[in-house]
Structure formats: C-alpha cells, structure tokens
Design a protein around this motif. Structure first.
Motif, mmCIF file in Angstrom:
data_model
loop_
_atom_site.group_PDB
_atom_site.id
_atom_site.type_symbol
_atom_site.label_atom_id
_atom_site.label_comp_id
_atom_site.label_asym_id
_atom_site.label_seq_id
_atom_site.Cartn_x
_atom_site.Cartn_y
_atom_site.Cartn_z
ATOM 1 N N ASN A 58 -1.626 -8.788 16.155
ATOM 2 C CA ASN A 58 -1.569 -7.974 17.287
ATOM 3 C C ASN A 58 -0.331 -6.898 17.047
ATOM 4 O OD1 ASN A 58 0.646 -9.668 17.766
ATOM 5 N ND2 ASN A 58 -0.035 -10.567 19.450
ATOM 6 N N LEU A 59 0.290 -6.761 15.892
ATOM 7 C CA LEU A 59 1.280 -5.626 15.667
ATOM 8 C C LEU A 59 1.257 -5.467 14.335
ATOM 9 C CD1 LEU A 59 3.635 -3.881 16.688
ATOM 10 C CD2 LEU A 59 5.230 -5.802 16.351
ATOM 11 N N VAL A 60 1.150 -4.140 13.665
ATOM 12 C CA VAL A 60 1.245 -3.733 12.458
ATOM 13 C C VAL A 60 2.483 -2.732 12.091
ATOM 14 C CG1 VAL A 60 0.050 -2.633 10.484
ATOM 15 C CG2 VAL A 60 -1.264 -4.024 12.079
ATOM 16 N N TRP A 61 3.168 -3.053 11.076
ATOM 17 C CA TRP A 61 4.164 -1.912 10.675
ATOM 18 C C TRP A 61 3.863 -1.523 9.432
ATOM 19 C CZ3 TRP A 61 7.840 -2.186 6.831
ATOM 20 C CH2 TRP A 61 9.005 -1.249 6.740
ATOM 21 N N ALA A 62 4.119 -0.262 8.957
ATOM 22 C CA ALA A 62 3.862 0.227 7.817
ATOM 23 C C ALA A 62 5.300 1.140 7.111
ATOM 24 C CB ALA A 62 2.846 1.382 7.725
ATOM 25 N N TRP A 63 5.399 1.102 5.870
ATOM 26 C CA TRP A 63 6.659 1.484 5.305
ATOM 27 C C TRP A 63 6.726 2.887 5.109
ATOM 28 C CZ3 TRP A 63 8.047 3.479 0.499
ATOM 29 C CH2 TRP A 63 6.931 3.730 -0.329
ATOM 30 N N ASN A 64 5.486 3.632 5.092
ATOM 31 C CA ASN A 64 5.570 4.824 4.777
ATOM 32 C C ASN A 64 4.583 5.815 5.225
ATOM 33 O OD1 ASN A 64 3.449 4.583 3.094
ATOM 34 N ND2 ASN A 64 4.101 6.007 1.383
ATOM 35 N N ALA A 124 0.815 -0.996 0.085
ATOM 36 C CA ALA A 124 -0.099 0.118 0.041
ATOM 37 C C ALA A 124 0.911 1.190 -0.059
ATOM 38 C CB ALA A 124 -0.957 0.074 1.316
ATOM 39 N N GLU A 125 0.447 2.303 -0.516
ATOM 40 C CA GLU A 125 1.450 3.420 -0.697
ATOM 41 C C GLU A 125 0.473 4.715 0.025
ATOM 42 O OE1 GLU A 125 3.743 6.210 -4.082
ATOM 43 O OE2 GLU A 125 2.715 4.372 -4.680
ATOM 44 N N GLU A 165 -5.784 5.662 1.273
ATOM 45 C CA GLU A 165 -7.009 4.971 0.884
ATOM 46 C C GLU A 165 -6.536 3.464 0.812
ATOM 47 O OE1 GLU A 165 -5.789 7.567 -0.630
ATOM 48 O OE2 GLU A 165 -7.149 9.139 -0.667
ATOM 49 N N LEU A 166 -5.629 3.171 0.292
ATOM 50 C CA LEU A 166 -4.988 1.869 0.074
ATOM 51 C C LEU A 166 -4.716 1.102 1.556
ATOM 52 C CD1 LEU A 166 -4.890 -0.668 -1.796
ATOM 53 C CD2 LEU A 166 -2.879 0.014 -2.522
ATOM 54 N N GLY A 167 -3.940 1.913 2.127
ATOM 55 C CA GLY A 167 -3.278 1.823 3.510
ATOM 56 C C GLY A 167 -4.700 1.293 4.138
ATOM 57 N N LEU A 168 -5.658 1.998 4.223
ATOM 58 C CA LEU A 168 -6.765 1.740 5.165
ATOM 59 C C LEU A 168 -7.344 0.591 4.813
ATOM 60 C CD1 LEU A 168 -9.177 2.462 6.773
ATOM 61 C CD2 LEU A 168 -10.104 3.816 5.131
ATOM 62 N N THR A 169 -7.725 0.200 3.286
ATOM 63 C CA THR A 169 -8.406 -0.890 2.870
ATOM 64 C C THR A 169 -7.516 -2.297 3.128
ATOM 65 O OG1 THR A 169 -9.494 0.442 1.023
ATOM 66 C CG2 THR A 169 -9.430 -2.020 0.876
ATOM 67 N N VAL A 170 -6.451 -2.113 2.893
ATOM 68 C CA VAL A 170 -5.283 -3.151 3.070
ATOM 69 C C VAL A 170 -5.270 -3.804 4.364
ATOM 70 C CG1 VAL A 170 -3.130 -3.974 2.924
ATOM 71 C CG2 VAL A 170 -3.912 -2.890 1.125
#
Length: 317
Positions: free
Chosen positions: A212-218, A191-192, A195-200
């Motif tokens: 129980n843990l999420v990490w996002a690249w940007n 996801a970039e 909107e896509l970060g939310l949906t994904v």
C-alpha cells in the motif's frame, strides 16, 4: 609618410596581438555528465550553460552515457585539450578514481558534482546530502503512515545498488520508516530508468497485492512506478519519491493524486554552481570545498507550490 605607415602597422600588430590574447584568455571548462536522459539532467545542462554565459567562459558539455571507459576517455580528452578545469559527475566512487586522478595530476582542478570519488585528491564537491534526500521523504512517509494508515504499511522500495548516492538515499528513507513497528518492507528491488521502474513495480504489485506504499529513489524509476500504479484499476498504493519534473508536478496537482510527496534537489543550481566553483579554482586556485544546494519537499495537497514549480520552468517547455 613611410614613418606613418610603419606606425600604423605596429598599431595593427599590437591590436591583433591583444585580440589573440583576449581570446586565449577565455577560460574553458569541461563538464562531464553521467547521462543526458531525463528532465533532471536537462536542468543541470541549462544551469551550466547559464553559468557559462554569466561568467563569459566556454563550457564544453559531454556525456559519459553510463560507461566507465567512455568517462575515462572524456577525461583524457580534456587533459589533452588542457582545459582550465573539469566538472565531473563520477559514475562510481571507486572505479572513477584513476581517470579523476590523472586530471588532477596533470594540474587540472576537478569539481565533482552530484556524486563523489573516494580519492584524497578530491577537494571540491557540489550537490546535496543524499542521505537527507531520502530521509526527508521518509519523515513524510512516517507521518502519513501514522495519521492515515493506523501506523501500519506494506512498503515496496525501488532503489539501487549501483550508485553510492542511491544507497545513501535508500538508507535515509529506510532509517525513518523502519522505526515504525507496523512497517513491513515487502520488496526492495533496483531500477534506474522509466522502463525498468515500470516493470519492477508491476512485478512487485502482482506478487504482493497487499503493498500500500511505494517509494522510489530517483526521478525516472519513480515515473516508471507511477505508470505501473496508474494502470491498476483499484487498490492503488500510495507513491512517494525523489526529484521533481514537470510531469511529476502535473500528476501531483490532480485531485486525489496517489503521488503524495516528492523531495527534490535543485539540478539547475547544481549545474550552475559546479561551473562557478570550477572557474573559481581555475582563477584563484581554490574555492569552497563543499557546496550543498538546499532540498525541497513538495506535497500533493500544496497546489500553490506545484503551480509555482510549473510556471518557473518555461525553459523546459
């Protein structure tokens, strides 16, 4: 009297010529952004504009809008304008090479920033070590998993395969957390933007309620992930990610925030330094081959640092 008038005309012509030379001597730098969406790029732009004022040079900022053909066209336009230097955040380390090399072959120095091209003609870069950008948050995640989760975690990664810088961040993060035998990578999806970060993230959490843990690249994918997690009534996973913003700082300031840690670049300084390096090359023919801007990790339990972050960015409010 005629001699006096003739002398005045000569002086006026000389003055006009000097003025024209002065204007002509003002350097022009073409600055190409891969995108202008989001607060991160806004900070870059502010840094570039500040450098232009400090150095008294013209900085012409344009946006490739994530389109390789537009990026190439913008570079060709700057070649036609005969700008003194170009700063470029390349869309792709391979596909951006041809247009990049056209500028270099035309005698225009190009400073890449934020991302690179795999060209032997690429000599100058301003940015960060993206592997370290992911690694530093990975180190925080490891400590949290050990101390707060009994060494076990079901982890979702919001990453990218589009940009080499994103792949480096993902690898930096995963190399840390995978060293823990109790960590299970439940999902690793791209996801970039918000909107896509939310949906994904919504889809991952629906399919894997034990995450129980999420990490996002940007930044933007992290904001989308935050919105998805925040909408859950219970069993909210913890969140970590990359790059700060005013919203992120406010979210982290909340008591019991599930957004635990963010490792950030300094986009204002990246933008500023890219113009300084471009002017160096235009004037002197050389500059530092690589300028790495320091990273910083913010923690939700360090409220003073978060307050200072907010207070230091009035130019964004």
């Amino acid at each position: 009297m005629q001699k006096y008038k003739f002398t005045k005309l000569i002086l006026a012509a000389a003055l006009a010529s000097t003025t024209m030379l002065s204007h002509a001597a003002k350097l022009e730098v073409g600055a190409i952004l891969l995108d202008t969406r989001g607060e991160w790029m806004s900070e870059v732009i502010h840094g570039m504009e500040a450098a232009g004022e400090e150095l008294d040079v013209k900085v012409r900022i344009v946006d490739s809008n994530g389109d390789l053909s537009k990026e190439a066209s913008l570079i060709d336009n700057f070649i036609a304008r005969q700008v003194d230097a170009i700063t470029l955040s390349p869309l792709n380390d391979e596909s951006s090479i041809a247009a990049f090399e056209r500028a270099v072959d035309a005698g225009i120095p190009v400073i890449t920033w934020n991302s690179k091209v795999n060209s032997p003609k690429s000599k100058y870069f301003v940015g960060v070590n993206n592997y370290d950008l992911g690694k530093k948050t990975g180190e925080v995640a490891v400590e949290y998993i050990k101390n707060e989760m009994d060494g076990k975690a079901n982890l979702a990664v919001i990453g990218t395969h589009k940009y080499s810088v994103g792949l480096e961040r993902v690898n930096g993060f995963l190399d840390q957390v995978k060293a823990l035998p109790g960590v299970k990578i439940v999902a690793n999806q791209d996801a970039e933007y918000v909107e896509l970060g939310l949906t994904v993230t919504e889809n991952i959490l629906e399919a894997n309620p034990d995450v129980n843990l999420v990490w996002a690249w940007n930044l933007t994918s992290m904001l989308g992930a935050y919105a998805a997690i925040d909408s859950k009534q219970d069993n909210k996973p913890m969140l970590m990610g990359t790059d700060m913003s005013l919203d992120v700082a406010r979210y982290m300031e909340n008591d019991n925030s599930f957004l635990l840690a963010v490792t950030t670049q300094q986009p204002y300084e990246i933008g500023r330094q890219s113009i300084y390096r471009a002017v160096d090359v235009a004037k002197a023919g050389q500059t530092d081959s690589e300028v790495l801007v320091p990273l910083k990790t913010y923690h939700s339990n360090d409220k003073q640092s978060l307050k200072e972050y907010n207070e230091s960015r009035d130019y964004l409010k």
